[in-house]
Design an enzyme around this catalytic site. Structure first.
Site, PDB file in Angstrom:
ATOM      1  N   TRP A 163      -6.083  -4.196  -4.662  1.00 15.91           N
ATOM      2  CA  TRP A 163      -5.001  -5.380  -3.897  1.00 15.91           C
ATOM      3  C   TRP A 163      -5.678  -5.829  -3.032  1.00 15.91           C
ATOM      4  O   TRP A 163      -4.880  -6.804  -1.922  1.00 15.91           O
ATOM      5  CB  TRP A 163      -3.660  -4.488  -3.554  1.00 15.91           C
ATOM      6  CG  TRP A 163      -3.638  -3.675  -2.380  1.00 15.91           C
ATOM      7  CD1 TRP A 163      -4.022  -3.803  -1.234  1.00 15.91           C
ATOM      8  CD2 TRP A 163      -3.425  -2.258  -2.370  1.00 15.91           C
ATOM      9  NE1 TRP A 163      -4.372  -2.596  -0.422  1.00 15.91           N
ATOM     10  CE2 TRP A 163      -3.727  -1.538  -1.487  1.00 15.91           C
ATOM     11  CE3 TRP A 163      -3.249  -1.197  -3.667  1.00 15.91           C
ATOM     12  CZ2 TRP A 163      -3.441  -0.249  -1.171  1.00 15.91           C
ATOM     13  CZ3 TRP A 163      -2.811  -0.090  -3.471  1.00 15.91           C
ATOM     14  CH2 TRP A 163      -3.201   0.509  -2.115  1.00 15.91           C
TER      15      TRP A 163
HETATM   16 FE1  SF4 Z   1      -9.678  -3.376  -3.363  1.00 19.40          FE
HETATM   17 FE2  SF4 Z   1     -11.523  -2.429  -1.334  1.00 19.40          FE
HETATM   18 FE3  SF4 Z   1      -9.032  -2.679  -0.490  1.00 19.40          FE
HETATM   19 FE4  SF4 Z   1      -9.939  -0.588  -2.265  1.00 19.40          FE
HETATM   20  S1  SF4 Z   1     -10.384  -1.032  -0.170  1.00 19.40           S
HETATM   21  S2  SF4 Z   1      -7.941  -1.846  -2.515  1.00 19.40           S
HETATM   22  S3  SF4 Z   1     -11.315  -1.590  -3.193  1.00 19.40           S
HETATM   23  S4  SF4 Z   1     -10.209  -4.523  -1.271  1.00 19.40           S
END
Ligand code: SF4
Ligand code: SF4
Length: 146
Positions: A48
């Site tokens: 997300w």
């Molecule tokens: Fe996506 Fe990184 Fe957030 Fe996990 S930490 S949801 S991989 S942006």
């Protein structure tokens, strides 16, 4: 659009047990390929774009390809974390650069009181009064329609 790892930069967090991006992802999407010692997003469609992995990666090996409505093709949004602030670098399609610096915390890590110091006990789950009310609103009681 999901996060992605720039493999040339990723050092697998120097073979630590759990990498920084694995630790921080709220959706457990980041995994480490133990053979190549490179991380990757195992389920991009579930990402997300919270940018947590981008911010925590110590070698800036993760980027997010933002949706076109806020990051048009050719533009980038890059956060760079320091101990007390995040510097956001926004590169526009025409090459113009803008930088914004925001503090990341005002309370020392591990010292935040989750309830903000307000009482959280609430006996009646069937009324419309929310946790921390009425104290958080500085009222002696909640005024509701009868
Ligand atoms: Fe996506 Fe990184 Fe957030 Fe996990 S930490 S949801 S991989 S942006
Ligand atoms: Fe690689 Fe960065 Fe993830 Fe560490 S936090 S494993 S360096 S992508």
């Amino acid at each position: 659009m999901p996060s992605f790892v720039i493999t040339e930069k990723c050092d697998g967090c120097k073979a630590l047990d759990k990498t920084a991006c694995q630790y921080v992802c709220p959706n457990d999407l980041m995994v480490l390929n133990k053979d190549s010692m490179k991380a990757y997003n195992q389920e991009p469609e579930m990402c997300w774009e919270c940018y947590s992995c981008v911010k925590i990666c110590p070698v800036q090996a993760i980027e997010v390809r933002g949706y076109a409505d806020f990051v048009p093709m050719g533009a980038t949004v890059t956060p760079m974390r320091s101990t007390d602030a995040i510097m956001w670098t926004v590169k526009f399609r025409n090459g113009m650069l803008k930088r914004f610096k925001f503090p990341i915390r005002t309370t020392e890590e591990g010292k935040a009181v989750p309830s903000g110091g307000y009482a959280t006990a609430h006996d009646n789950l069937n009324d419309c009064i929310l946790a921390q009310e009425p104290e958080a609103l500085k009222l002696d009681k909640m005024y509701t329609l009868k």
